[in-house]
Design a protein around this motif. Structure first.
Motif, PDB file in Angstrom:
ATOM      1  N   MET A   1     -52.804  38.282 -13.672  1.00  0.00           N
ATOM      2  CA  MET A   1     -52.679  39.607 -14.290  1.00  0.00           C
ATOM      3  C   MET A   1     -53.573  40.645 -13.615  1.00  0.00           C
ATOM      4  O   MET A   1     -53.739  41.746 -14.124  1.00  0.00           O
ATOM      5  CB  MET A   1     -53.020  39.500 -15.777  1.00  0.00           C
ATOM      6  CG  MET A   1     -52.129  38.554 -16.554  1.00  0.00           C
ATOM      7  SD  MET A   1     -52.603  38.376 -18.290  1.00  0.00           S
ATOM      8  CE  MET A   1     -52.262  40.028 -18.900  1.00  0.00           C
ATOM      9  N   GLY A   2     -54.179  40.269 -12.497  1.00  0.00           N
ATOM     10  CA  GLY A   2     -55.058  41.196 -11.804  1.00  0.00           C
ATOM     11  C   GLY A   2     -56.510  40.853 -12.038  1.00  0.00           C
ATOM     12  O   GLY A   2     -56.842  39.775 -12.539  1.00  0.00           O
ATOM     13  N   ALA A   3     -57.388  41.775 -11.679  1.00  0.00           N
ATOM     14  CA  ALA A   3     -58.823  41.566 -11.865  1.00  0.00           C
ATOM     15  C   ALA A   3     -59.199  41.875 -13.306  1.00  0.00           C
ATOM     16  O   ALA A   3     -58.814  42.915 -13.846  1.00  0.00           O
ATOM     17  CB  ALA A   3     -59.618  42.444 -10.908  1.00  0.00           C
TER      18      ALA A   3
ATOM     19  N   ILE B   1     -59.134  40.999 -20.484  1.00  0.00           N
ATOM     20  CA  ILE B   1     -59.568  42.399 -20.505  1.00  0.00           C
ATOM     21  C   ILE B   1     -59.524  42.951 -19.084  1.00  0.00           C
ATOM     22  O   ILE B   1     -60.351  42.572 -18.240  1.00  0.00           O
ATOM     23  CB  ILE B   1     -60.992  42.522 -21.072  1.00  0.00           C
ATOM     24  CG1 ILE B   1     -61.082  41.844 -22.444  1.00  0.00           C
ATOM     25  CG2 ILE B   1     -61.402  43.984 -21.161  1.00  0.00           C
ATOM     26  CD1 ILE B   1     -62.486  41.793 -23.004  1.00  0.00           C
ATOM     27  N   PRO B   2     -58.579  43.832 -18.777  1.00  0.00           N
ATOM     28  CA  PRO B   2     -58.547  44.447 -17.439  1.00  0.00           C
ATOM     29  C   PRO B   2     -59.787  45.318 -17.210  1.00  0.00           C
ATOM     30  O   PRO B   2     -60.316  45.918 -18.144  1.00  0.00           O
ATOM     31  CB  PRO B   2     -57.269  45.300 -17.465  1.00  0.00           C
ATOM     32  CG  PRO B   2     -56.477  44.794 -18.633  1.00  0.00           C
ATOM     33  CD  PRO B   2     -57.468  44.283 -19.621  1.00  0.00           C
TER      34      PRO B   2
ATOM     35  N   THR C   1     -58.058  53.700 -12.268  1.00  0.00           N
ATOM     36  CA  THR C   1     -57.148  52.666 -11.770  1.00  0.00           C
ATOM     37  C   THR C   1     -57.800  51.292 -11.906  1.00  0.00           C
ATOM     38  O   THR C   1     -59.019  51.168 -11.949  1.00  0.00           O
ATOM     39  CB  THR C   1     -56.800  52.915 -10.288  1.00  0.00           C
ATOM     40  OG1 THR C   1     -58.016  52.888  -9.508  1.00  0.00           O
ATOM     41  CG2 THR C   1     -56.115  54.262 -10.121  1.00  0.00           C
ATOM     42  N   GLU C   2     -56.935  50.263 -11.974  1.00  0.00           N
ATOM     43  CA  GLU C   2     -57.454  48.907 -12.152  1.00  0.00           C
ATOM     44  C   GLU C   2     -58.143  48.415 -10.889  1.00  0.00           C
ATOM     45  O   GLU C   2     -57.742  48.753  -9.767  1.00  0.00           O
ATOM     46  CB  GLU C   2     -56.322  47.941 -12.526  1.00  0.00           C
ATOM     47  CG  GLU C   2     -55.808  48.100 -13.942  1.00  0.00           C
ATOM     48  CD  GLU C   2     -54.903  46.956 -14.348  1.00  0.00           C
ATOM     49  OE1 GLU C   2     -55.207  45.789 -13.989  1.00  0.00           O
ATOM     50  OE2 GLU C   2     -53.895  47.221 -15.026  1.00  0.00           O
ATOM     51  N   VAL C   3     -59.187  47.596 -11.102  1.00  0.00           N
ATOM     52  CA  VAL C   3     -59.825  46.913  -9.985  1.00  0.00           C
ATOM     53  C   VAL C   3     -58.824  45.925  -9.394  1.00  0.00           C
ATOM     54  O   VAL C   3     -58.182  45.163 -10.123  1.00  0.00           O
ATOM     55  CB  VAL C   3     -61.104  46.192 -10.449  1.00  0.00           C
ATOM     56  CG1 VAL C   3     -61.697  45.358  -9.309  1.00  0.00           C
ATOM     57  CG2 VAL C   3     -62.140  47.187 -10.953  1.00  0.00           C
TER      58      VAL C   3
ATOM     59  N   LEU D   1     -68.456  50.703  -8.192  1.00  0.00           N
ATOM     60  CA  LEU D   1     -67.110  51.204  -8.474  1.00  0.00           C
ATOM     61  C   LEU D   1     -67.047  51.994  -9.782  1.00  0.00           C
ATOM     62  O   LEU D   1     -65.972  52.478 -10.154  1.00  0.00           O
ATOM     63  CB  LEU D   1     -66.120  50.035  -8.540  1.00  0.00           C
ATOM     64  CG  LEU D   1     -65.829  49.302  -7.226  1.00  0.00           C
ATOM     65  CD1 LEU D   1     -64.989  48.066  -7.490  1.00  0.00           C
ATOM     66  CD2 LEU D   1     -65.132  50.228  -6.229  1.00  0.00           C
ATOM     67  N   ASP D   2     -68.203  52.105 -10.471  1.00  0.00           N
ATOM     68  CA  ASP D   2     -68.260  52.776 -11.780  1.00  0.00           C
ATOM     69  C   ASP D   2     -67.262  52.133 -12.746  1.00  0.00           C
ATOM     70  O   ASP D   2     -66.516  52.816 -13.465  1.00  0.00           O
ATOM     71  CB  ASP D   2     -67.960  54.267 -11.624  1.00  0.00           C
ATOM     72  CG  ASP D   2     -68.322  55.065 -12.871  1.00  0.00           C
ATOM     73  OD1 ASP D   2     -69.162  54.579 -13.662  1.00  0.00           O
ATOM     74  OD2 ASP D   2     -67.746  56.159 -13.071  1.00  0.00           O
TER      75      ASP D   2
END
Length: 328
Positions: free
Chosen positions: A233-235, A252-253, A260-262, A284-285
């Motif tokens: 599902m991404g990072a 939790i994204p 934008t998503e990591v 990356l804040d």
């Protein structure tokens, strides 16, 4: 009626009381040992306190979990061995033809049975629950996870409602099945299903969760990240705990400062530049949004769960009083 009820239920009452007495004896021993160890390793701790807390939790967690499982399984067993045979035993032996044709009416007979047998089951289960809650107080305060399903269902008020519900459920199943063994098996299965449904579907609906955005720089100050990485599902974060709260977010994204998503490329860039993952996320804040039930809702949830179980018990008892008139 009271004497007759005691004569019929004395075997179940005595062996249940013996089990409860053994559990209480163990809890009293465990409470004393737990408090002594807490004083020595936690209250008086001066160095390596985090490791001392983990060792304390590992030492006493299994014993408290064992008693908690007894409390969770206990109402189901009471419903199966006390509630289910209450009427089926009379029907199978034919003694209902005598018992229900005396001066005592069917409804009065049932009322006495529910008041005495059901009352004893609630007292037994509730008393053990309160003793466990007292014994585990230092442990629960340290671990701070009372919303955990196995902890929540075995502490404070919830077991009172479970005991009453299991008993009335067994009673009604017995009326419908008319066979003791069938009624016992069905009661165990239905009540186990109810507990799973309550923990996973109903309880989360008691109140809308609080949703908040957590900056990565504050993540470990507010709670604790169990794991973070890249997945299907991404990072994102898999497991985030807030002391005393019930985090309902599973995955939790994590988002960068621009919203934008990591991505996997971001994580790869972090690896090539060196530094820790925390340093990379701060650069990356990054932030994430978590939904949870706050710790101060614990008692509200306990009262609601008790109310739900009691309401269902009242409905089942009402059905039993209505249905018993047509039994023959």
């Amino acid at each position: 009626m009271i004497w007759l009820t005691w004569r019929q239920m004395r075997a179940q009452t005595l062996w249940t009381a013996a089990l409860i007495a053994a559990a209480c004896t163990y809890l009293l021993y465990l409470a004393a040992d737990l408090r002594d160890t807490y004083q020595l390793t936690i209250t008086d701790c001066t160095t390596a306190c985090d490791s001392a807390k983990h060792a304390f939790a590992d030492q006493f967690g299994p014993g408290l979990l064992l008693i908690g499982l007894v409390l969770i399984a206990g109402p189901a067993l009471i419903g199966a061995f006390w509630g289910a045979p209450l009427i089926t035993r009379e029907l199978e032996t034919g003694t209902h033809r005598l018992a229900w044709n005396q001066s005592v009416t069917r409804r009065r007979w049932l009322a006495v049975k529910i008041a005495l047998v059901g009352g004893v089951s609630v007292v037994f289960t509730g008393g053990l629950s309160l003793l466990l809650s007292w014994a585990a107080e230092p442990f629960d305060g340290l671990v701070n996870s009372r919303f955990e399903p196995l902890t929540f269902a075995a502490r404070d008020l919830a077991p009172f409602g479970y005991a009453l519900l299991a008993f009335t459920l067994g009673l009604v199943v017995g009326i419908l099945a008319r066979k003791t063994l069938v009624a016992m098996a069905v009661t165990l299965l239905v009540f186990a299903g109810f507990q799973l449904l309550m923990a996973n579907v109903v309880r989360p609906q008691f109140a809308d969760p609080v949703t908040t955005t957590v900056e990565w720089t504050d993540a470990n100050a507010i709670g604790q990240i169990d794991s973070f990485g890249i997945g299907p599902m991404g990072a994102g974060i898999q497991g985030y705990t807030i002391p005393g709260a019930w985090v309902v977010s599973d995955y939790i994204p994590v988002y960068k400062g621009d919203g934008t998503e990591v991505t996997e490329d971001d994580l790869y860039a972090c690896d090539t530049q060196g530094g820790t993952p925390d340093d990379c996320m701060v650069a990356l804040d990054a932030s994430f949004t978590v939904s949870y039930q706050p710790a101060d809702r614990y008692w509200d949830f306990q009262w609601i769960e008790l109310g739900v179980a009691t309401g269902l018990s009242a409905a089942l008892a009402g059905f039993a009083f209505w249905r018993i008139r047509g039994l023959n």
